[in-house]
Design a protein around this motif. Structure first.
Motif, PDB file in Angstrom:
ATOM      1  N   LEU A  98       0.820  -1.217   0.000  1.00  0.00           N
ATOM      2  CA  LEU A  98       0.000   0.000   0.000  1.00  0.00           C
ATOM      3  C   LEU A  98       0.852   1.265   0.000  1.00  0.00           C
ATOM      4  CD1 LEU A  98      -2.827  -1.027   2.509  1.00  0.00           C
ATOM      5  CD2 LEU A  98      -2.799  -1.210   0.006  1.00  0.00           C
ATOM      6  N   GLY A  99       2.174   1.103   0.171  1.00  0.00           N
ATOM      7  CA  GLY A  99       3.067   2.254   0.093  1.00  0.00           C
ATOM      8  C   GLY A  99       3.452   2.868   1.426  1.00  0.00           C
ATOM      9  N   LEU A 100       3.229   2.153   2.509  1.00  0.00           N
ATOM     10  CA  LEU A 100       3.571   2.682   3.836  1.00  0.00           C
ATOM     11  C   LEU A 100       5.071   2.578   4.097  1.00  0.00           C
ATOM     12  CD1 LEU A 100       0.572   1.099   5.777  1.00  0.00           C
ATOM     13  CD2 LEU A 100       0.877   3.521   5.216  1.00  0.00           C
ATOM     14  N   SER A 101       5.584   3.501   4.887  1.00  0.00           N
ATOM     15  CA  SER A 101       7.014   3.534   5.203  1.00  0.00           C
ATOM     16  C   SER A 101       7.399   2.396   6.142  1.00  0.00           C
ATOM     17  CB  SER A 101       7.367   4.870   5.857  1.00  0.00           C
ATOM     18  OG  SER A 101       6.768   4.941   7.146  1.00  0.00           O
ATOM     19  N   ASP A 102       8.707   2.134   6.195  1.00  0.00           N
ATOM     20  CA  ASP A 102       9.211   1.089   7.086  1.00  0.00           C
ATOM     21  C   ASP A 102       8.882   1.392   8.549  1.00  0.00           C
ATOM     22  OD1 ASP A 102      10.204  -0.362   4.961  1.00  0.00           O
ATOM     23  OD2 ASP A 102      12.242   0.423   5.148  1.00  0.00           O
ATOM     24  N   SER A 103       8.916   2.675   8.935  1.00  0.00           N
ATOM     25  CA  SER A 103       8.605   3.062  10.318  1.00  0.00           C
ATOM     26  C   SER A 103       7.182   2.670  10.691  1.00  0.00           C
ATOM     27  CB  SER A 103       8.781   4.571  10.502  1.00  0.00           C
ATOM     28  OG  SER A 103      10.114   4.936  10.268  1.00  0.00           O
ATOM     29  N   VAL A 104       6.258   2.898   9.777  1.00  0.00           N
ATOM     30  CA  VAL A 104       4.858   2.556  10.036  1.00  0.00           C
ATOM     31  C   VAL A 104       4.656   1.047   9.946  1.00  0.00           C
ATOM     32  CG1 VAL A 104       2.496   2.815   9.163  1.00  0.00           C
ATOM     33  CG2 VAL A 104       3.966   4.826   9.395  1.00  0.00           C
ATOM     34  N   LEU A 105       5.305   0.412   8.989  1.00  0.00           N
ATOM     35  CA  LEU A 105       5.187  -1.046   8.869  1.00  0.00           C
ATOM     36  C   LEU A 105       5.685  -1.746  10.127  1.00  0.00           C
ATOM     37  CD1 LEU A 105       6.347  -1.512   5.165  1.00  0.00           C
ATOM     38  CD2 LEU A 105       4.011  -1.765   6.065  1.00  0.00           C
ATOM     39  N   LYS A 106       6.748  -1.205  10.721  1.00  0.00           N
ATOM     40  CA  LYS A 106       7.303  -1.787  11.947  1.00  0.00           C
ATOM     41  C   LYS A 106       6.280  -1.753  13.085  1.00  0.00           C
ATOM     42  CE  LYS A 106      11.188  -1.303  15.157  1.00  0.00           C
ATOM     43  NZ  LYS A 106      12.410  -0.564  15.476  1.00  0.00           N
ATOM     44  N   VAL A 107       5.610  -0.615  13.263  1.00  0.00           N
ATOM     45  CA  VAL A 107       4.632  -0.511  14.347  1.00  0.00           C
ATOM     46  C   VAL A 107       3.399  -1.374  14.055  1.00  0.00           C
ATOM     47  CG1 VAL A 107       3.263   1.519  13.671  1.00  0.00           C
ATOM     48  CG2 VAL A 107       3.736   1.114  16.061  1.00  0.00           C
ATOM     49  N   LEU A 108       2.999  -1.461  12.784  1.00  0.00           N
ATOM     50  CA  LEU A 108       1.853  -2.313  12.446  1.00  0.00           C
ATOM     51  C   LEU A 108       2.158  -3.774  12.778  1.00  0.00           C
ATOM     52  CD1 LEU A 108       0.593  -0.785   9.077  1.00  0.00           C
ATOM     53  CD2 LEU A 108      -0.406  -0.532  11.362  1.00  0.00           C
ATOM     54  N   SER A 109       3.377  -4.181  12.494  1.00  0.00           N
ATOM     55  CA  SER A 109       3.788  -5.547  12.828  1.00  0.00           C
ATOM     56  C   SER A 109       3.741  -5.765  14.341  1.00  0.00           C
ATOM     57  CB  SER A 109       5.200  -5.801  12.295  1.00  0.00           C
ATOM     58  OG  SER A 109       5.646  -7.058  12.681  1.00  0.00           O
ATOM     59  N   GLU A 110       4.254  -4.798  15.094  1.00  0.00           N
ATOM     60  CA  GLU A 110       4.231  -4.903  16.562  1.00  0.00           C
ATOM     61  C   GLU A 110       2.808  -4.955  17.103  1.00  0.00           C
ATOM     62  OE1 GLU A 110       6.471  -1.654  18.176  1.00  0.00           O
ATOM     63  OE2 GLU A 110       8.365  -2.406  17.372  1.00  0.00           O
ATOM     64  N   LEU A 111       1.890  -4.254  16.433  1.00  0.00           N
ATOM     65  CA  LEU A 111       0.494  -4.218  16.887  1.00  0.00           C
ATOM     66  C   LEU A 111      -0.303  -5.436  16.413  1.00  0.00           C
ATOM     67  CD1 LEU A 111      -0.277  -0.423  16.287  1.00  0.00           C
ATOM     68  CD2 LEU A 111       0.005  -1.565  18.505  1.00  0.00           C
ATOM     69  N   GLY A 112       0.332  -6.276  15.599  1.00  0.00           N
ATOM     70  CA  GLY A 112      -0.335  -7.492  15.142  1.00  0.00           C
ATOM     71  C   GLY A 112      -1.215  -7.306  13.914  1.00  0.00           C
ATOM     72  N   PHE A 113      -1.065  -6.193  13.195  1.00  0.00           N
ATOM     73  CA  PHE A 113      -1.810  -5.986  11.954  1.00  0.00           C
ATOM     74  C   PHE A 113      -1.174  -6.867  10.889  1.00  0.00           C
ATOM     75  CE2 PHE A 113      -3.303  -2.504  14.312  1.00  0.00           C
ATOM     76  CZ  PHE A 113      -4.241  -1.759  13.610  1.00  0.00           C
ATOM     77  N   GLU A 114      -1.948  -7.764  10.311  1.00  0.00           N
ATOM     78  CA  GLU A 114      -1.387  -8.689   9.338  1.00  0.00           C
ATOM     79  C   GLU A 114      -1.730  -8.322   7.910  1.00  0.00           C
ATOM     80  OE1 GLU A 114      -2.256 -12.700  10.506  1.00  0.00           O
ATOM     81  OE2 GLU A 114      -1.460 -12.353  12.525  1.00  0.00           O
ATOM     82  N   LYS A 115      -2.997  -8.062   7.661  1.00  0.00           N
ATOM     83  CA  LYS A 115      -3.382  -7.683   6.296  1.00  0.00           C
ATOM     84  C   LYS A 115      -4.431  -6.584   6.369  1.00  0.00           C
ATOM     85  CE  LYS A 115      -6.898 -10.696   4.273  1.00  0.00           C
ATOM     86  NZ  LYS A 115      -7.545 -10.053   3.291  1.00  0.00           N
ATOM     87  N   PRO A 116      -4.409  -5.688   5.381  1.00  0.00           N
ATOM     88  CA  PRO A 116      -5.343  -4.565   5.409  1.00  0.00           C
ATOM     89  C   PRO A 116      -6.791  -5.014   5.186  1.00  0.00           C
ATOM     90  CG  PRO A 116      -3.987  -4.496   3.416  1.00  0.00           C
ATOM     91  CD  PRO A 116      -3.501  -5.645   4.250  1.00  0.00           C
ATOM     92  N   THR A 117      -7.699  -4.261   5.811  1.00  0.00           N
ATOM     93  CA  THR A 117      -9.125  -4.489   5.567  1.00  0.00           C
ATOM     94  C   THR A 117      -9.481  -3.847   4.225  1.00  0.00           C
ATOM     95  OG1 THR A 117      -9.800  -2.429   6.632  1.00  0.00           O
ATOM     96  CG2 THR A 117      -9.608  -4.397   8.057  1.00  0.00           C
ATOM     97  N   GLU A 118     -10.691  -4.070   3.781  1.00  0.00           N
ATOM     98  CA  GLU A 118     -11.125  -3.535   2.483  1.00  0.00           C
ATOM     99  C   GLU A 118     -11.024  -2.003   2.437  1.00  0.00           C
ATOM    100  OE1 GLU A 118     -14.993  -3.626  -0.506  1.00  0.00           O
ATOM    101  OE2 GLU A 118     -14.943  -4.994   1.218  1.00  0.00           O
TER     102      GLU A 118
END
Length: 184
Positions: free
Chosen positions: A7-27
């Motif tokens: 989706l084009g998110l930065s590594d900084s944001v991807l890192k926090v999403l991983s820590e928060l347990g976000f695996e795949k985007p919703t619709e």
């Protein structure tokens, strides 16, 4: 299957999403994030409650904030204090690795003196309820003349609750060239 990285998110944001347990985007996230992260248009996002609308607008919003600009660049309006607090909590978590991006929630029912004190510091992203925001604008504690992004979360609910006049007043303090993102 689309990933947050696609989706084009930065590594900084991807890192926090991983820590928060976000695996795949919703619709709604899949549709909104690529559009909002690079686009310069207004946007309307419609999705059911609980489908991740806050991340759908919050992630691209945080990505687009200039951490070296100490003006208020983004305003998120919410109809209730509870929703405003929830949005602020999420944006705080999402911005964990984004240096110098400050997020502040302002709403009625909390001590205005504390909010006035917080507004003396750089706050690039403000989450607000309409009534308290107008009060702070009248006190000249908030300037919205450099605003780049306006997000109306639960826009339909704000209109149903009778906030049309307040929204019109708030909009009169914002630049015409800002981007407006409506989520409902």
């Amino acid at each position: 299957m689309t990933t947050f990285k696609q989706l084009g998110l930065s590594d900084s944001v991807l890192k926090v999403l991983s820590e928060l347990g976000f695996e795949k985007p919703t619709e709604i996230q899949e549709q909104a994030i690529p559009h909002l992260i690079k686009g310069n248009n207004d946007f309307i996002g419609l999705a059911q409650t609980g489908t991740g609308k806050t991340a759908a607008f919050g992630l691209p919003l945080l990505e687009r904030i200039d951490p070296f600009n100490n003006k208020t660049q983004a305003l998120v309006l919410a109809p209730t204090r509870e929703l405003g607090q929830q949005i602020a909590e999420h944006l705080d978590k999402f911005s964990k690795y984004l240096n110098k991006v400050n997020v502040l929630a302002i709403y009625g029912g909390a001590a205005i003196s504390n909010q006035l004190r917080s507004l003396q510091k750089t706050q690039q992203v403000i989450i607000a309820t309409p009534g308290r925001l107008i009060d702070l604008i009248r006190r000249k504690a908030i300037l919205l003349d450099q605003l780049k992004f306006l997000v109306l979360d639960e826009a339909d609910e704000m209109l149903n609750m009778g906030f049309k006049e307040d929204l019109d007043k708030i909009l009169s303090y914002t630049p015409a060239d800002k981007m407006t993102w409506l989520f409902s």
